[in-house]
Enzyme design. Structure first.
Site, short mmCIF file in Angstrom:
data_model
loop_
_atom_site.label_atom_id
_atom_site.label_comp_id
_atom_site.label_asym_id
_atom_site.label_seq_id
_atom_site.Cartn_x
_atom_site.Cartn_y
_atom_site.Cartn_z
N VAL A 132 9.02 85.09 41.34
CA VAL A 132 10.02 84.27 41.77
C VAL A 132 9.94 83.14 42.10
O VAL A 132 10.43 82.69 41.22
CB VAL A 132 11.54 85.52 42.89
CG1 VAL A 132 12.14 84.06 43.21
CG2 VAL A 132 11.57 85.98 42.71
N LEU A 135 9.14 81.41 38.59
CA LEU A 135 9.72 81.76 37.43
C LEU A 135 11.30 80.54 37.46
O LEU A 135 11.49 79.90 36.91
CB LEU A 135 10.45 82.94 36.80
CG LEU A 135 10.34 83.69 36.18
CD1 LEU A 135 8.36 83.84 36.14
CD2 LEU A 135 10.90 85.15 35.27
N GLU A 136 11.16 81.05 39.48
CA GLU A 136 12.40 79.62 39.32
C GLU A 136 12.33 78.38 39.74
O GLU A 136 12.76 77.31 39.05
CB GLU A 136 12.56 80.11 41.20
CG GLU A 136 13.27 81.17 41.65
CD GLU A 136 14.67 81.38 40.20
OE1 GLU A 136 15.99 80.80 40.52
OE2 GLU A 136 14.77 82.47 39.31
N THR A 137 10.85 78.26 39.95
CA THR A 137 10.30 76.02 40.37
C THR A 137 8.90 76.29 40.34
O THR A 137 8.48 75.45 40.01
CB THR A 137 10.86 76.07 41.98
OG1 THR A 137 9.99 76.66 42.50
CG2 THR A 137 12.30 76.23 41.48
N TYR A 318 15.37 88.28 33.27
CA TYR A 318 14.17 87.46 33.99
C TYR A 318 13.24 88.52 35.10
O TYR A 318 12.74 88.36 35.57
CB TYR A 318 14.99 86.67 34.88
CG TYR A 318 15.09 86.53 36.61
CD1 TYR A 318 14.59 84.77 36.19
CD2 TYR A 318 15.07 87.04 37.20
CE1 TYR A 318 13.63 84.79 37.85
CE2 TYR A 318 14.64 86.50 38.28
CZ TYR A 318 14.43 84.78 38.45
OH TYR A 318 13.96 84.98 39.89
#
Length: 355
Positions: A132, A135-137, A318
């Site tokens: 997570v 992929l988020e930041t 995702y």
């Protein structure tokens, strides 16, 4: 993890939770002139009673809105969301790239004690937390460069999605009032998704945690808080401790099962389905067949935890990206089956605010 004071000219960024929003109701030209004709100032003034009722001090309110004018680029972003045409395979090639795996492996080594602690505290797989975060930041490398108050105020002033962004704006002011961050560091995406977790302000209230014990829930500059908050989010959305997200599998030559079919792992084994890595199927539990690239692409059996990952971003691609990136950081090998190179439908892209 941006530093320095807020600049009114910061460009909007399209990462995080705003990519599923609908067309705005206020033209860009109207926003550009709003500060000149006083209508935006009136909007801010009208917001004060609601903020005060929530315990926001006048000093916090004025500091938050100092120098803030509507951002035309934010509204422009809502009007320029092109159809997402990458296939699942193309998306995952980027999401689980060698560079991202290497970065994630390095970051894991640095933050392993906190990841282990998060896993013990919340029961969430430490490598899924890494997926997570990646992929988020990109492991905190880029969490957005827009001042959250300005972005939310622009959208609220435009009555974008009704009263949703007004509510998020008030929640963001509450975060400032509580001292979890300050205006100079309250940065995020063009739609207000904040910090390394890309939480909307309302989700911050529900899921952010002070994991490092310094008295603040700082998802912007504290990696431990970001790790703990991500784990808490997944935990509260139903993560099953000790369970996997799923496995890549090989189907029998007949491949009679349809995408989305669910059965016990024992039943799948009896049907001739095998784990692609050669491991044994679990003795218990349920698996749902997932063939996102069609019958010619990789196949997976996924568990309830896969659905929990989707609660972070309602996209199969995702969730697969998070899962497979986490597996690679953990030392598992790449997929054994290739993605189709032609004839595959574009992936579905749905991003929703975590509210």
């Amino acid at each position: 993890m941006q530093e320095g004071p807020m600049s009114p000219g910061r460009r909007a960024c399209a990462i995080g939770l705003g990519a599923a929003l609908i067309d705005a109701t206020v033209p860009v030209a109207a926003l550009a002139s709003a500060s000149r004709d006083g209508s935006f100032s009136a909007f801010v003034a009208d917001l004060w009673p609601a903020a005060h009722a929530r315990g926001i001090s006048r000093a916090t309110f004025e500091a938050a809105f100092a120098g803030v004018v509507p951002d035309p680029e934010v509204i422009a972003k809502t009007k320029k969301q092109a159809e997402f045409t990458k296939t699942v395979g193309q998306y995952l090639t980027s999401a689980v790239s060698d560079k991202r795996i290497a970065t994630g492996t390095s970051q894991y080594k640095q933050w392993a004690p906190w990841l282990v602690r998060a896993e013990k505290t919340y029961g969430v797989d430490r490598y899924v937390i890494m997926g997570v975060w990646g992929l988020e930041t990109n492991f905190g490398a880029f969490a957005g460069n827009d001042y959250v108050i300005r972005s939310l105020a622009t959208l609220a002033y435009a009555h974008y999605r009704g009263t949703y962004f007004r509510s998020e704006l008030l929640a963001a002011l509450g975060i400032l009032q509580a001292g979890h961050t300050d205006p100079a560091h309250m940065m995020g995406s063009w739609a207000g998704a904040m910090g390394q977790t890309q939480f909307m302000p309302s989700s911050f209230k529900s899921y952010a945690v002070d994991f490092d014990g310094d008295g603040r829930r700082d998802i912007w500059t504290s990696v431990p808080d970001a790790i703990g908050s991500t784990a808490n989010y997944l935990h509260k959305h139903g993560w099953v401790p000790g369970d996997t997200w799923g496995y890549e599998v090989r189907l029998p030559d007949t491949r009679p099962e349809a995408n989305g079919t669910g059965a016990s792992f024992a039943t799948w084994a009896a049907r001739g389905v095998r784990r692609a890595d050669g491991g044994e199927m679990p003795d218990s539990g349920l698996g749902t067949l997932l063939m996102p690239g069609g019958r010619e692409g990789p196949a997976f059996l996924v568990t309830k935890n896969f659905k929990v990952i989707k609660s972070y971003n309602n996209s199969v691609s995702y969730a697969l990206g998070v899962s497979l990136l986490g597996d690679r950081i953990a030392g598992w090998g790449p997929l054994t089956a290739p993605w189709p190179v032609a004839g595959q439908a574009p992936m579905s892209r749905k991003r929703f605010a975590r509210d």
